[in-house]
Design a protein around this motif. Structure first.
Motif, PDB file in Angstrom:
ATOM      1  N   GLU A 336       0.803  -1.222   0.000  1.00  0.00           N
ATOM      2  CA  GLU A 336       0.000   0.000   0.000  1.00  0.00           C
ATOM      3  C   GLU A 336       0.838   1.276   0.000  1.00  0.00           C
ATOM      4  OE1 GLU A 336      -2.601  -0.191   3.306  1.00  0.00           O
ATOM      5  OE2 GLU A 336      -3.689  -1.966   2.587  1.00  0.00           O
ATOM      6  N   ASN A 337       2.137   1.161   0.102  1.00  0.00           N
ATOM      7  CA  ASN A 337       3.016   2.338   0.132  1.00  0.00           C
ATOM      8  C   ASN A 337       4.230   2.127  -0.778  1.00  0.00           C
ATOM      9  OD1 ASN A 337       1.858   4.044   2.572  1.00  0.00           O
ATOM     10  ND2 ASN A 337       1.941   1.902   3.255  1.00  0.00           N
ATOM     11  N   PRO A 338       4.005   1.869  -2.057  1.00  0.00           N
ATOM     12  CA  PRO A 338       5.148   1.595  -2.947  1.00  0.00           C
ATOM     13  C   PRO A 338       6.046   2.814  -3.149  1.00  0.00           C
ATOM     14  CG  PRO A 338       3.114   1.828  -4.207  1.00  0.00           C
ATOM     15  CD  PRO A 338       2.719   1.815  -2.762  1.00  0.00           C
ATOM     16  N   HIS A 339       5.504   4.032  -2.913  1.00  0.00           N
ATOM     17  CA  HIS A 339       6.322   5.232  -3.135  1.00  0.00           C
ATOM     18  C   HIS A 339       7.477   5.318  -2.141  1.00  0.00           C
ATOM     19  CE1 HIS A 339       3.467   6.360   0.012  1.00  0.00           C
ATOM     20  NE2 HIS A 339       4.346   7.270   0.395  1.00  0.00           N
ATOM     21  N   LEU A 340       7.354   4.653  -0.979  1.00  0.00           N
ATOM     22  CA  LEU A 340       8.433   4.709   0.010  1.00  0.00           C
ATOM     23  C   LEU A 340       9.645   3.872  -0.396  1.00  0.00           C
ATOM     24  CD1 LEU A 340       6.446   4.517   3.383  1.00  0.00           C
ATOM     25  CD2 LEU A 340       7.461   6.520   2.304  1.00  0.00           C
ATOM     26  N   LEU A 341       9.466   3.035  -1.402  1.00  0.00           N
ATOM     27  CA  LEU A 341      10.581   2.201  -1.841  1.00  0.00           C
ATOM     28  C   LEU A 341      11.671   3.005  -2.543  1.00  0.00           C
ATOM     29  CD1 LEU A 341       8.618  -0.895  -3.198  1.00  0.00           C
ATOM     30  CD2 LEU A 341       9.914  -0.722  -1.066  1.00  0.00           C
ATOM     31  N   GLU A 342      11.349   4.212  -2.967  1.00  0.00           N
ATOM     32  CA  GLU A 342      12.361   5.056  -3.619  1.00  0.00           C
ATOM     33  C   GLU A 342      13.011   5.946  -2.563  1.00  0.00           C
ATOM     34  OE1 GLU A 342      12.255   6.948  -7.800  1.00  0.00           O
ATOM     35  OE2 GLU A 342      11.603   8.539  -6.451  1.00  0.00           O
ATOM     36  N   VAL A 343      14.312   5.805  -2.399  1.00  0.00           N
ATOM     37  CA  VAL A 343      15.055   6.561  -1.391  1.00  0.00           C
ATOM     38  C   VAL A 343      16.185   7.320  -2.074  1.00  0.00           C
ATOM     39  CG1 VAL A 343      14.517   4.864   0.404  1.00  0.00           C
ATOM     40  CG2 VAL A 343      16.661   4.660  -0.899  1.00  0.00           C
ATOM     41  N   LEU A 344      16.713   8.320  -1.374  1.00  0.00           N
ATOM     42  CA  LEU A 344      17.891   9.048  -1.855  1.00  0.00           C
ATOM     43  C   LEU A 344      19.121   8.390  -1.277  1.00  0.00           C
ATOM     44  CD1 LEU A 344      16.813  12.804  -1.576  1.00  0.00           C
ATOM     45  CD2 LEU A 344      17.116  11.453  -3.644  1.00  0.00           C
ATOM     46  N   ALA A 345      20.007   7.923  -2.138  1.00  0.00           N
ATOM     47  CA  ALA A 345      21.169   7.182  -1.638  1.00  0.00           C
ATOM     48  C   ALA A 345      22.260   7.146  -2.686  1.00  0.00           C
ATOM     49  CB  ALA A 345      20.772   5.758  -1.252  1.00  0.00           C
TER      50      ALA A 345
END
Length: 460
Positions: A336-345
């Motif tokens: 339900e929260n696929p947008h959190l899979l993108e991180v700055l790294a």
């Protein structure tokens, strides 16, 4: 030439330019005003002369007496009357000059006309009378005005020179006061050497000025230099400390091998031992070099990175190194929260950090499953790395991330004490929190809590 002296000279040149333009403008305006006043005085005398000579029959005795008194006050001025035919009908001078017909006509047209010939000034008026129309011209040389102009020129020149000298002296004092903090700063900088790079320049005063900015910039430079030097020193210290044991083992194996002739099988065994030690040394050197680079520069390039893709790549590479390892991946908590899979790294560094944690879990799991779970914690992304190994004692939870720290629980497990320390440094650079939770009755869970990058984007 010092900056202080250069500032004094440049400021003096500016003062000279300002004073020169001011005094020159004053002189020109005063001269124009003086000439204008003299022309108006000549015009007034021309009107007086016209009344005196042409209005005698029309004025009563009392008024005429006043006009006569003003006329008698005229001194050293030429007075001439011209009729309509440009003939001089009256000359109150013995001067040798003539006025051409064009000028006389100009006076008739303009009624009042000012002009000059050489150093002599003229004021002409057109005067109508019952006896006829006349042009009255009065002229003189403004000796008093010229004397005043000469005195003004002298005074302005003296004040100009005095102002330059005073400006240079005051600028010297101002420059000395201005550059005094810079002299102290230079003296402080000269006391800093390679042996006291920890020293910092003192910031005087609370006012935010250029000197404060320069001091802060130099302190930042010292901080970067100190980190770089410390990184090199730490690298040499750690390298010399950690390389002694494998090098000593290699030298011992070589000495034993070369002490007598051996069979091919014995040589092969020795070579395999040397190969293992060489791999150990290579791993130590690579880890120390990476640590040295991280310590020398805290600025890393962050780009949007899919954490699930990174983990799949990591598991693929790990399965090649550990073919018998059992690894599981769980993404159920992120549906339900696929947008959190993108991180700055920094993808490479983050893969090294997580990879070290996974390697550590596999080494201490004894062929037991290692699970990676992506889940939520307070609306933020959390990665859990769970193993079924021998676990970590409570008194080891703090020192486990120290450089070269090795667990005493099972000394037979290979390692060189750099991996977890390196992971902690990389995670700190990414502002990723790490927490260790014992997983009773056996095993350990490493939790990595990622910051809310999407909330920062919404704020900015």
């Amino acid at each position: 030439m010092t900056l202080r002296l250069k500032l004094a000279w440049n400021t003096t040149l500016i003062v000279a330019l300002i004073l020169g333009l001011t005094f020159l403008g004053t002189y020109i305006l005063f001269k124009q005003h003086n000439v204008r006043l003299f022309y108006e005085r000549l015009q007034a005398h021309a009107i007086t002369a016209a009344f005196f000579h042409l209005e005698k029959d029309e004025l009563n005795a009392q008024k005429y007496q006043l006009v006569e008194q003003k006329y008698l006050e005229i001194r050293n001025e030429s007075i001439r009357f011209y009729d309509k035919n440009n003939h001089a009908v009256f000359e109150h001078d013995t001067l040798n000059y003539s006025i051409n017909a064009e000028v006389l006509e100009q006076i008739r047209i303009n009624k009042v006309y000012y002009f000059s010939q050489q150093d002599r000034q003229f004021a002409g008026i057109f005067y109508r009378d019952n006896e006829g129309d006349f042009v009255v011209v009065v002229s003189a040389v403004d000796h008093d005005g010229q004397i005043q102009l000469d005195k003004l020129k002298l005074y302005l020149s003296l004040f100009f020179l005095f102002g330059l000298g005073l400006g240079f002296l005051l600028t010297q004092l101002l420059a000395k006061q201005t550059f005094s903090p810079f002299s102290k700063l230079i003296a402080s900088v000269n006391t800093i050497t390679a042996h006291n790079l920890h020293a910092r320049l003192e910031i005087h005063g609370r006012e935010k000025d250029e000197l404060t900015s320069l001091t802060q910039a130099f302190n930042l430079l010292l901080e970067r230099l100190e980190k770089g030097v410390n990184s090199q020193q730490n690298f040499l210290k750690h390298a010399s400390h950690e390389l002694k044991t494998p090098l000593a083992t290699m030298i011992s194996n070589l000495e034993v091998t070369l002490s007598r002739d051996r069979s091919n099988e014995e040589y092969r065994e020795r070579m395999e031992a040397l190969y293992t030690d060489a791999l150990h040394i290579n791993a130590i050197v690579e880890g120390l070099l990476l640590l040295s680079g991280l310590e020398a520069s805290q600025d890393i390039q962050l780009t949007p990175t899919r954490i699930d893709e990174l983990l799949w790549d990591l598991l693929e590479k790990t399965s090649i190194r550990y073919p018998s390892a059992i690894m599981e991946m769980n993404l159920d908590g992120m549906e339900e929260n696929p947008h959190l899979l993108e991180v700055l790294a920094n993808r490479d560094l983050l893969m090294i950090a997580i990879g070290n944690l996974v390697d550590n879990a596999l080494k201490f799991s004894a062929n037991q499953p290692v699970t990676l779970r992506l889940e939520l914690e307070l609306g933020m992304l959390r990665l859990a790395i769970q193993d079924q190994g021998i676990g970590i004692e409570v008194d080891e939870l703090l020192p486990i991330f120290d450089l070269f720290y090795r667990s005493t629980k099972d000394p037979s497990i290979p390692g060189h004490g750099i991996g977890l320390y390196l992971s902690k440094q990389i995670l700190d650079l990414h502002q990723i929190q790490i927490r260790i939770v014992p997983n009773h009755p056996k095993g350990t869970i490493f939790y990595l809590l990622f910051p809310d990058y999407h909330q920062k984007e919404r704020l900015f």
